[in-house]
Motif scaffolding. Structure first.
Motif, PDB file in Angstrom:
ATOM      1  N   ARG A   1     -78.031 103.951 -46.509  1.00 50.58           N
ATOM      2  CA  ARG A   1     -77.550 105.234 -45.156  1.00 50.58           C
ATOM      3  C   ARG A   1     -75.924 105.302 -44.962  1.00 50.58           C
ATOM      4  NH1 ARG A   1     -76.933 102.629 -39.175  1.00 50.58           N
ATOM      5  NH2 ARG A   1     -75.249 101.331 -40.159  1.00 50.58           N
TER       6      ARG A   1
ATOM      7  N   LEU B   1     -79.238 108.147 -40.558  1.00 55.11           N
ATOM      8  CA  LEU B   1     -78.494 107.655 -39.188  1.00 55.11           C
ATOM      9  C   LEU B   1     -79.107 106.398 -38.902  1.00 55.11           C
ATOM     10  CD1 LEU B   1     -79.589 110.893 -37.069  1.00 55.11           C
ATOM     11  CD2 LEU B   1     -77.414 110.327 -38.063  1.00 55.11           C
ATOM     12  N   ARG B   2     -80.322 106.016 -39.768  1.00 52.90           N
ATOM     13  CA  ARG B   2     -81.052 104.584 -40.195  1.00 52.90           C
ATOM     14  C   ARG B   2     -80.709 103.680 -40.621  1.00 52.90           C
ATOM     15  NH1 ARG B   2     -86.181 108.247 -37.547  1.00 52.90           N
ATOM     16  NH2 ARG B   2     -85.423 108.989 -39.372  1.00 52.90           N
TER      17      ARG B   2
ATOM     18  N   GLU C   1     -86.199 109.149 -29.543  1.00 53.85           N
ATOM     19  CA  GLU C   1     -85.001 108.258 -30.435  1.00 53.85           C
ATOM     20  C   GLU C   1     -83.652 108.261 -29.856  1.00 53.85           C
ATOM     21  OE1 GLU C   1     -84.752 107.249 -35.014  1.00 53.85           O
ATOM     22  OE2 GLU C   1     -86.686 107.944 -34.052  1.00 53.85           O
ATOM     23  N   ARG C   2     -83.338 106.844 -29.639  1.00 51.63           N
ATOM     24  CA  ARG C   2     -81.948 106.619 -29.807  1.00 51.63           C
ATOM     25  C   ARG C   2     -81.387 105.545 -31.279  1.00 51.63           C
ATOM     26  NH1 ARG C   2     -80.087 105.436 -23.587  1.00 51.63           N
ATOM     27  NH2 ARG C   2     -81.364 107.266 -22.515  1.00 51.63           N
ATOM     28  N   ASN C   3     -79.839 106.607 -31.414  1.00 48.94           N
ATOM     29  CA  ASN C   3     -79.556 106.043 -32.676  1.00 48.94           C
ATOM     30  C   ASN C   3     -78.566 105.732 -32.069  1.00 48.94           C
ATOM     31  OD1 ASN C   3     -81.647 106.377 -35.208  1.00 48.94           O
ATOM     32  ND2 ASN C   3     -81.896 107.833 -33.914  1.00 48.94           N
ATOM     33  N   ASN C   4     -77.647 105.352 -32.407  1.00 52.46           N
ATOM     34  CA  ASN C   4     -76.039 104.724 -32.041  1.00 52.46           C
ATOM     35  C   ASN C   4     -75.655 103.110 -33.684  1.00 52.46           C
ATOM     36  OD1 ASN C   4     -76.953 104.862 -29.088  1.00 52.46           O
ATOM     37  ND2 ASN C   4     -77.087 103.238 -29.255  1.00 52.46           N
ATOM     38  N   LEU C   5     -75.109 104.301 -34.080  1.00 58.68           N
ATOM     39  CA  LEU C   5     -73.974 103.927 -35.374  1.00 58.68           C
ATOM     40  C   LEU C   5     -72.869 103.365 -35.042  1.00 58.68           C
ATOM     41  CD1 LEU C   5     -76.247 106.465 -36.231  1.00 58.68           C
ATOM     42  CD2 LEU C   5     -75.137 106.587 -38.027  1.00 58.68           C
TER      43      LEU C   5
END
Length: 243
Positions: free
Chosen positions: A30, A67-68, A184-188
């Motif tokens: 990533r 992002l993942r 879909e939620r992506n929290n970095l």
């Protein structure tokens, strides 16, 4: 785990390296470490943030590529889909190491080239030859040595850059919360960037110091690169729509 061995033209005389970029070769990361002298090229395509090294606790600048977890949006069936490939990717499967001086050889340590013998890129049948038939460096290895020196310089420059950012309290934590069209939620989390309020509030002497050290341009490159987050989202959406 990597299995690094000191490179030499006897034990590794037939060594070859596959230079392709694929998931199978471990390029589905990533993010990767980046360096101030390549920020101008990096910021054209990748967002630049900072992370704390889990082992040392030191900050390092990174180029964000997905992002993942285990997602590199710049990998395609045809290889790396970008005009610029980060230096820390291009150096694989090599790294530069430091050996202490031997008795009678002065006080300066020696920089040596190591190769990861467990890398799937490494073999003796296909890819770029590392050594010439008579034992000399191949053009490929010469380019790698030059790249490793570039990275070594960049590593030292990173330390100086981070020290200055911390001295002027310019780093702040940031969390990227991204919701895709499919919900879909992506929290970095765990990312840091430049605090623009503190940057704009710096005294003249501090600004002059940053300019003198060449780090003000680096700061602007970091900030300019953040627009590439939108491009990452677009790549994810395109990938999802094609599946």
């Amino acid at each position: 785990m990597p299995n690094f061995a000191l490179l030499n033209n006897v034990a590794h005389k037939n060594l070859r390296v596959i230079r392709d970029n694929t998931v199978q070769f471990g390029d589905n990361e990533r993010s990767v470490v980046t360096f101030p002298q390549e920020f101008r090229a990096i910021q054209n395509e990748y967002p630049i943030f900072f992370q704390k090294n889990a082992e040392t606790g030191k900050f390092i600048p990174i180029a964000l590529m997905g992002l993942r977890q285990n997602e590199n949006l710049f990998l395609s069936e045809n290889g790396w889909d970008a005009q610029y490939v980060p230096a820390s990717v291009r150096r694989r499967p090599f790294l530069i190491g430091v050996q202490p001086p031997k008795p009678g050889e002065g006080n300066q340590p020696s920089r040596m080239v190591y190769v990861d013998m467990d890398s799937p890129r490494v073999n003796e049948s296909v890819g770029e030859p590392v050594f010439l038939p008579h034992g000399g460096y191949s053009p490929y290895l010469e380019s790698i040595v030059e790249l490793l020196e570039y990275i070594q310089y960049g590593t030292e420059l990173n330390d100086q850059f981070i020290d200055v950012l911390l001295a002027y309290e310019l780093l702040e934590v940031v969390t990227l919360e991204i919701t895709l069209k499919n919900g879909e939620r992506n929290n970095l989390a765990g990312l840091y960037t430049i605090n623009e309020d503190k940057l704009s509030g710096l005294a003249g002497g501090a600004v002059a110091d940053l300019h003198t050290k060449g780090f003000m341009e680096c700061i602007y490159m970091v900030l300019a690169s953040h627009s590439n987050v939108i491009k990452l989202i677009a790549r994810v959406e395109a990938k999802l729509s094609s599946q």
